[in-house]
Write a protein that holds these residues in place. Structure first.
Motif, PDB file in Angstrom:
ATOM      1  N   GLY A  51       0.850  -1.183   0.000  1.00 47.85           N
ATOM      2  CA  GLY A  51       0.000   0.000   0.000  1.00 47.85           C
ATOM      3  C   GLY A  51       0.881   1.227   0.000  1.00 47.85           C
ATOM      4  O   GLY A  51       2.044   1.185  -0.409  1.00 47.85           O
ATOM      5  N   SER A  52       0.326   2.327   0.488  1.00 49.84           N
ATOM      6  CA  SER A  52       1.069   3.583   0.459  1.00 49.84           C
ATOM      7  C   SER A  52       1.858   3.781   1.733  1.00 49.84           C
ATOM      8  O   SER A  52       1.738   3.018   2.695  1.00 49.84           O
ATOM      9  N   SER A  53       2.644   4.831   1.742  1.00 50.08           N
ATOM     10  CA  SER A  53       3.258   5.338   2.960  1.00 50.08           C
ATOM     11  C   SER A  53       2.713   6.739   3.156  1.00 50.08           C
ATOM     12  O   SER A  53       3.146   7.686   2.503  1.00 50.08           O
ATOM     13  N   CYS A  54       1.680   6.858   4.007  1.00 45.12           N
ATOM     14  CA  CYS A  54       1.008   8.138   4.278  1.00 45.12           C
ATOM     15  C   CYS A  54       0.334   8.731   3.047  1.00 45.12           C
ATOM     16  O   CYS A  54       0.181   9.957   2.947  1.00 45.12           O
ATOM     17  N   ASP A  55      -0.062   7.889   2.091  1.00 44.75           N
ATOM     18  CA  ASP A  55      -0.785   8.352   0.903  1.00 44.75           C
ATOM     19  C   ASP A  55      -0.013   9.389   0.097  1.00 44.75           C
ATOM     20  O   ASP A  55      -0.608  10.266  -0.549  1.00 44.75           O
ATOM     21  N   VAL A  56       1.299   9.307   0.132  1.00 43.18           N
ATOM     22  CA  VAL A  56       2.119  10.212  -0.672  1.00 43.18           C
ATOM     23  C   VAL A  56       2.155   9.683  -2.105  1.00 43.18           C
ATOM     24  O   VAL A  56       2.475   8.522  -2.342  1.00 43.18           O
ATOM     25  N   ASP A  57       1.818  10.537  -3.067  1.00 44.32           N
ATOM     26  CA  ASP A  57       1.814  10.121  -4.474  1.00 44.32           C
ATOM     27  C   ASP A  57       3.235   9.839  -4.952  1.00 44.32           C
ATOM     28  O   ASP A  57       4.200  10.431  -4.467  1.00 44.32           O
ATOM     29  N   SER A  58       3.427   8.971  -5.905  1.00 46.08           N
ATOM     30  CA  SER A  58       2.409   8.235  -6.635  1.00 46.08           C
ATOM     31  C   SER A  58       2.478   6.763  -6.225  1.00 46.08           C
ATOM     32  O   SER A  58       3.364   6.029  -6.638  1.00 46.08           O
ATOM     33  N   TYR A  59       1.540   6.368  -5.387  1.00 42.89           N
ATOM     34  CA  TYR A  59       1.497   5.002  -4.877  1.00 42.89           C
ATOM     35  C   TYR A  59       0.341   4.258  -5.541  1.00 42.89           C
ATOM     36  O   TYR A  59      -0.575   4.847  -6.116  1.00 42.89           O
ATOM     37  N   HIS A  60       0.370   2.942  -5.429  1.00 40.73           N
ATOM     38  CA  HIS A  60      -0.708   2.089  -5.916  1.00 40.73           C
ATOM     39  C   HIS A  60      -0.864   0.921  -4.945  1.00 40.73           C
ATOM     40  O   HIS A  60      -0.036   0.721  -4.055  1.00 40.73           O
ATOM     41  N   GLY A  61      -1.903   0.153  -5.153  1.00 38.98           N
ATOM     42  CA  GLY A  61      -2.000  -1.137  -4.497  1.00 38.98           C
ATOM     43  C   GLY A  61      -1.362  -2.194  -5.378  1.00 38.98           C
ATOM     44  O   GLY A  61      -1.593  -2.221  -6.594  1.00 38.98           O
ATOM     45  N   TRP A  62      -0.524  -3.035  -4.760  1.00 34.36           N
ATOM     46  CA  TRP A  62       0.181  -4.069  -5.520  1.00 34.36           C
ATOM     47  C   TRP A  62       0.002  -5.429  -4.848  1.00 34.36           C
ATOM     48  O   TRP A  62       0.013  -5.531  -3.623  1.00 34.36           O
ATOM     49  N   ILE A  63      -0.112  -6.472  -5.678  1.00 30.05           N
ATOM     50  CA  ILE A  63      -0.014  -7.858  -5.232  1.00 30.05           C
ATOM     51  C   ILE A  63       1.009  -8.531  -6.145  1.00 30.05           C
ATOM     52  O   ILE A  63       0.860  -8.487  -7.376  1.00 30.05           O
ATOM     53  N   VAL A  64       2.018  -9.142  -5.552  1.00 30.80           N
ATOM     54  CA  VAL A  64       3.047  -9.814  -6.340  1.00 30.80           C
ATOM     55  C   VAL A  64       3.163 -11.256  -5.846  1.00 30.80           C
ATOM     56  O   VAL A  64       3.205 -11.508  -4.634  1.00 30.80           O
ATOM     57  N   ALA A  65       3.172 -12.217  -6.785  1.00 25.76           N
ATOM     58  CA  ALA A  65       3.194 -13.642  -6.455  1.00 25.76           C
ATOM     59  C   ALA A  65       4.534 -14.260  -6.853  1.00 25.76           C
ATOM     60  O   ALA A  65       5.074 -13.959  -7.931  1.00 25.76           O
ATOM     61  N   TYR A  66       5.057 -15.140  -5.966  1.00 24.38           N
ATOM     62  CA  TYR A  66       6.342 -15.810  -6.210  1.00 24.38           C
ATOM     63  C   TYR A  66       6.199 -17.313  -5.957  1.00 24.38           C
ATOM     64  O   TYR A  66       5.425 -17.752  -5.097  1.00 24.38           O
ATOM     65  N   ASP A  67       6.993 -18.088  -6.698  1.00 22.65           N
ATOM     66  CA  ASP A  67       7.046 -19.538  -6.500  1.00 22.65           C
ATOM     67  C   ASP A  67       7.742 -19.834  -5.163  1.00 22.65           C
ATOM     68  O   ASP A  67       8.884 -19.441  -4.956  1.00 22.65           O
ATOM     69  N   ALA A  68       7.028 -20.530  -4.251  1.00 24.59           N
ATOM     70  CA  ALA A  68       7.603 -20.902  -2.959  1.00 24.59           C
ATOM     71  C   ALA A  68       7.304 -22.368  -2.664  1.00 24.59           C
ATOM     72  O   ALA A  68       7.037 -22.741  -1.521  1.00 24.59           O
ATOM     73  N   ASP A  69       7.374 -23.203  -3.695  1.00 24.88           N
ATOM     74  CA  ASP A  69       6.973 -24.600  -3.549  1.00 24.88           C
ATOM     75  C   ASP A  69       8.137 -25.484  -3.126  1.00 24.88           C
ATOM     76  O   ASP A  69       8.207 -25.930  -1.994  1.00 24.88           O
ATOM     77  N   LEU A  70       9.074 -25.754  -4.039  1.00 24.22           N
ATOM     78  CA  LEU A  70      10.190 -26.653  -3.767  1.00 24.22           C
ATOM     79  C   LEU A  70      11.511 -25.879  -3.808  1.00 24.22           C
ATOM     80  O   LEU A  70      11.812 -25.203  -4.795  1.00 24.22           O
ATOM     81  N   LEU A  71      12.272 -26.006  -2.735  1.00 26.30           N
ATOM     82  CA  LEU A  71      13.522 -25.249  -2.632  1.00 26.30           C
ATOM     83  C   LEU A  71      14.495 -25.588  -3.758  1.00 26.30           C
ATOM     84  O   LEU A  71      15.239 -24.736  -4.241  1.00 26.30           O
ATOM     85  N   GLN A  72      14.508 -26.850  -4.178  1.00 27.53           N
ATOM     86  CA  GLN A  72      15.501 -27.279  -5.158  1.00 27.53           C
ATOM     87  C   GLN A  72      15.127 -26.954  -6.596  1.00 27.53           C
ATOM     88  O   GLN A  72      15.940 -27.124  -7.502  1.00 27.53           O
ATOM     89  N   SER A  73      13.903 -26.499  -6.823  1.00 27.63           N
ATOM     90  CA  SER A  73      13.477 -26.274  -8.204  1.00 27.63           C
ATOM     91  C   SER A  73      14.146 -25.028  -8.784  1.00 27.63           C
ATOM     92  O   SER A  73      14.489 -24.086  -8.062  1.00 27.63           O
ATOM     93  N   GLN A  74      14.285 -25.014 -10.081  1.00 24.48           N
ATOM     94  CA  GLN A  74      14.902 -23.877 -10.760  1.00 24.48           C
ATOM     95  C   GLN A  74      14.002 -22.655 -10.756  1.00 24.48           C
ATOM     96  O   GLN A  74      14.475 -21.539 -10.977  1.00 24.48           O
ATOM     97  N   THR A  75      12.711 -22.848 -10.484  1.00 19.31           N
ATOM     98  CA  THR A  75      11.768 -21.721 -10.492  1.00 19.31           C
ATOM     99  C   THR A  75      11.547 -21.127  -9.101  1.00 19.31           C
ATOM    100  O   THR A  75      10.756 -20.190  -8.955  1.00 19.31           O
ATOM    101  N   PHE A  76      12.237 -21.655  -8.080  1.00 21.57           N
ATOM    102  CA  PHE A  76      12.004 -21.188  -6.714  1.00 21.57           C
ATOM    103  C   PHE A  76      12.262 -19.688  -6.598  1.00 21.57           C
ATOM    104  O   PHE A  76      13.308 -19.187  -7.013  1.00 21.57           O
ATOM    105  N   LEU A  77      11.287 -18.964  -6.059  1.00 15.47           N
ATOM    106  CA  LEU A  77      11.277 -17.516  -5.862  1.00 15.47           C
ATOM    107  C   LEU A  77      11.237 -16.724  -7.173  1.00 15.47           C
ATOM    108  O   LEU A  77      11.510 -15.524  -7.163  1.00 15.47           O
ATOM    109  N   THR A  78      10.883 -17.374  -8.275  1.00 17.53           N
ATOM    110  CA  THR A  78      10.646 -16.601  -9.498  1.00 17.53           C
ATOM    111  C   THR A  78       9.246 -15.987  -9.431  1.00 17.53           C
ATOM    112  O   THR A  78       8.350 -16.509  -8.781  1.00 17.53           O
ATOM    113  N   GLN A  79       9.066 -14.879 -10.120  1.00 22.80           N
ATOM    114  CA  GLN A  79       7.792 -14.177 -10.087  1.00 22.80           C
ATOM    115  C   GLN A  79       6.775 -14.903 -10.957  1.00 22.80           C
ATOM    116  O   GLN A  79       7.033 -15.234 -12.117  1.00 22.80           O
ATOM    117  N   LEU A  80       5.585 -15.140 -10.383  1.00 22.93           N
ATOM    118  CA  LEU A  80       4.529 -15.862 -11.084  1.00 22.93           C
ATOM    119  C   LEU A  80       3.402 -14.953 -11.558  1.00 22.93           C
ATOM    120  O   LEU A  80       2.645 -15.334 -12.454  1.00 22.93           O
TER     121      LEU A  80
END
Length: 769
Positions: free
Chosen positions: A316-345
């Motif tokens: 969210g924002s920090s004291c509603d100082v522009d220019s902020y938005h609402g964000w949702i970001v998803a990351y792979d957190a399934d298998l530690l050994q996988s090559q996609t671990f912590l990549t953005q989904l």
């Protein structure tokens, strides 16, 4: 088929598939939050089975798809959460051959995410230690420990963690924000022993301390509102991999950014290189417009969500100082050994074609999910359009899903949404963010609901504007509003929090905290579904400032175990944070109010001077395994039952010292201790105690004329009676010496001796009834 033909058939079958027994798999720890068990040492092509214990034996609970080639580790998705205490085993099946079962794993009761579960219920229904009576009889500080900066995030708890070089411990994890002192402090994660508060990780070899989240040349960023931000959001822990996910705000040179860490909870070290979140790594495109994350005006306040192997981070924002938005970001957190671990989904922006608005802050409550692969969150003020073509969702409830499989798009998909009709005329105009509290999900039979509510801020409204706090009961399947509760006076002082859900002896109850007001409990009626208004409210001790966030602990729906907990923020900088506790089924019963005293709560410690951000502390107490964990400006504080045994003593005519201690269903196990060479020694031998249900006798035979004794709780050495100094009485007894009145035998005053070993009372003509 004759015997020879059968042998030929089996040999032929073994030529096609392996006839060897598959190897014994290894099952990782599981807890009540585990959605998919992690099984290692599996064979390609095998199917992995999970079995749980039941009264009739073992039950097949879940089965995996065939293990892919080239892997030795799989997830087995559970059809539902497992209850703490269940025994789980894994085995694998390859063709018609089955492996041996893995070593048994007991399902743990841990606190691994904000407000106990991904539904954000705020209810721990597996608390078997605390009860209304136990808290009422005495509750206080068990231990505390200093930290470097304020604790905003909720403490988390994992039992039986193997700490490198120190064996297994029950561990409470704490993340710190930042100070505004020179030099700056904060951005640390601590691991404390949950019973003693001793730090467990080593900051340097041989020295216990926190994990620093800042590297060389890095500091804590100065963001909008002239404040420094460390860790604000509650981390999330995956017990199956023993990994904690935590987001830190970082400044290096002229650049500020957020950094996502995956930390080994046994060592405090990173599993992999952390992920940077800034304008170059987090982008969202709507139509011809692309917007990038600006860390200097954003804040990661909502608790992290780990759902179906995906980690969701909200901004969210920090004291509603522009220019902020609402964000949702998803990351792979399934298998530690996988090559996609912590990549953005996937990524989502709430106002991509507008200058700013619709932040996701939720008073720190985490993004919610019910396990079906979609997530729920609420947005705040800002934005001017709500048409889907514009992609803006101010003051809205939004449900998202990951991009479709095989899609080249990184955009999280809107499944459904709800925006109040007065999103602009009331919510925007009066600064009454709908997203002042997070979404809470609950179910009643086959019906599923969402609780959502905003704040009231009349200082931003004209004198003729209505002063109200609105809360919504929403149908989860359609996102249609079932009921709107509008408080216009009394408890209508605004709300910057989220509710708690609890199902106990009185049925389903929903608890809210309001600014400057009592805590409130609404009864939920299922047919037709609605909350009964007005609610039951606490007496005498309304919140002095920011609305508290309620938490419930109980042993299922057992009577006498439901407790409502909350941390109250002070109205003045000279006042402390305070912990409050009430009978969840009778809010008039303040469990911390001592008879004859004005005490209504327990002191947690100082908070920050009032001002930007300081007033919105949003602390949530963590209640688990008989303890309550709270953070303050500079300390972790642990509370628990602190009642001294109520015992009277008797000096027996045969020379025995005896203690008579009343009991009830919540009493601890008692032990008798004698002072010896300056130290207390436990003298509770097997034959020196008689438990009669409602009371217990403990006895010993003094080694001298003036021995000093006390009775203590077996589990809490600090809970003891005062020491008793007694002179032994050597009057003769009328029971024969072989039956009483000497070491190893019951004292004479009981009148009827018993041999502890046989469990039978010996007849003795000279004994007294």
């Amino acid at each position: 088929m004759n015997r020879r033909s059968l042998v030929v058939f089996l040999l032929g079958s073994c030529a096609l598939v392996s006839c060897r027994r598959p190897g014994t798999p290894t099952l990782a720890p599981v807890d009540q939050s585990t959605q998919a068990a992690l099984v290692s040492n599996v064979d390609p092509g095998a199917v992995v089975e999970l079995w749980t214990n039941s009264p009739s034996g073992q039950t097949l609970t879940a089965t995996s798809t065939p293990v892919p080639t080239g892997t030795t580790q799989v997830r087995v998705r559970l059809p539902s959460h497992l209850s703490p205490g269940l025994i789980v085993r894994a085995r694998q099946r390859l063709s018609f051959r089955r492996s041996h079962f893995s070593a048994p794993m007991t399902v743990e009761n841990n606190y691994v995410t904000n407000r106990y579960d991904n539904e954000r219920s705020g209810w721990n229904p597996n608390e078997s230690t605390l009860s209304v009576n136990k808290v009422r009889r005495g509750f206080g500080i068990i231990c505390d420990h200093a930290v470097d900066a304020p604790i905003r995030a909720q403490p988390l708890y994992v039992q039986d963690v193997h700490i490198q070089g120190k064996g297994k411990h029950n561990v409470v994890f704490v993340a710190t924000d930042s100070t505004d002192t020179t030099p700056l402090k904060g951005n640390q994660v601590w691991a404390f022993d949950a019973e003693t508060c001793a730090p467990l990780w080593e900051s340097t070899p041989g020295h216990a301390g926190p994990r620093e989240l800042l590297g060389p040349g890095e500091t804590i960023p100065l963001v909008a509102c002239n404040g420094h931000h460390g860790v604000w959001s509650t981390p999330a822990i995956d017990r199956t991999t023993n990994t904690m996910y935590v987001v830190a705000a970082v400044q290096k040179g002229a650049q500020s950014f957020f950094r996502l860490h995956a930390i080994d909870i046994g060592t405090g070290l990173d599993r992999v290189n952390p992920v940077v979140m800034d304008g170059s790594t987090v982008k969202f495109t709507q139509g011809s417009t692309t917007v990038s994350l600006n860390p200097s005006v954003q804040n990661n306040r909502p608790g992290l969500l780990l759902d179906r192997g995906v980690l969701y981070v909200a901004f969210g924002s920090s004291c509603d100082v522009d220019s902020y938005h609402g964000w949702i970001v998803a990351y792979d957190a399934d298998l530690l050994q996988s090559q996609t671990f912590l990549t953005q989904l996937g990524v989502f922006n709430t106002t991509p074609q507008e200058s700013s608005g619709a932040g996701v802050w939720q008073s720190g409550l985490g993004v919610a999910s019910d396990g079906d692969g979609t997530i729920y969150f609420l947005t705040g003020n800002g934005g001017t359009l709500t048409q889907p073509s514009n992609g803006s969702y101010p003051n809205s409830l939004v449900r998202l899903a990951l991009p479709p499989a095989g899609s080249t798009s990184m955009q999280l998909q809107v499944v459904n949404s709800f925006t109040p009709a007065d999103w602009d005329t009331f919510y925007n105009f009066c600064d009454s963010d709908l997203g002042a509290g997070g979404a809470v999900l609950f179910s009643d039979g086959a019906k599923h609901f969402i609780l959502a509510g905003g704040k009231a801020s009349p200082q931003f409204c004209s004198s003729g504007s209505s002063f109200r706090t609105q809360t919504y009961l929403i149908d989860r399947s359609t996102h249609s509003v079932i009921q709107t509760l509008t408080q216009t006076n009394g408890i209508a002082q605004g709300m910057v929090a989220g509710p708690a859900y609890y199902k106990g002896p009185l049925g389903t109850r929903i608890y809210y905290g309001f600014n400057f007001s009592p805590l409130a409990a609404f009864t939920f009626v299922s047919n037709p579904p609605h909350l009964v208004d007005p609610p039951e409210v606490t007496l005498m001790d309304p919140a002095p400032a920011t609305s508290p966030i309620p938490t419930i602990s109980s042993n299922g729906n057992a009577a006498g175990t439901g407790i409502l907990w909350a941390v109250f923020h002070p109205a003045l900088a000279t006042q402390p944070l305070t912990l409050h506790a009430y009978d969840a089924n009778d809010l008039h019963d303040n469990l911390l109010n001592r008879p004859g005293s004005t005490q209504m709560s327990l002191d947690i410690g100082d908070w920050l001077p009032l001002g930007n951000h300081a007033g919105n502390s949003f602390q949530v107490p963590t209640v688990i395994h008989g303890r309550v964990y709270c953070g303050s400006k500079s300390r972790l504080v642990v509370f628990g039952p602190r009642h001294k045994p109520l015992c009277s003593f008797i000096v027996d005519c045969g020379g025995a010292i005896s203690f008579y201690c009343p009991k009830d269903s919540d009493s601890d196990i008692f032990q008798l201790e004698r002072l010896q060479n300056g130290n207390w020694k436990n003298v509770t031998e097997p034959g020196s105690i008689k438990d009669l249900g409602k009371f217990v006798y403990l006895w010993d035979y003094p080694s001298g004329e003036n021995a000093i004794y006390r009775v203590c709780s077996k589990d809490r050495a600090e809970d003891c009676t005062l020491g008793f100094t007694l002179r032994a009485n050597h009057r003769p007894c009328d029971i024969a010496p072989e039956f009483c009145g000497r070491p190893g035998k019951p004292p004479c005053f009981l009148g009827r001796p018993w041999p502890v070993s046989s469990g039978k009372v010996r007849n003795n003509p000279s004994s007294r009834d």
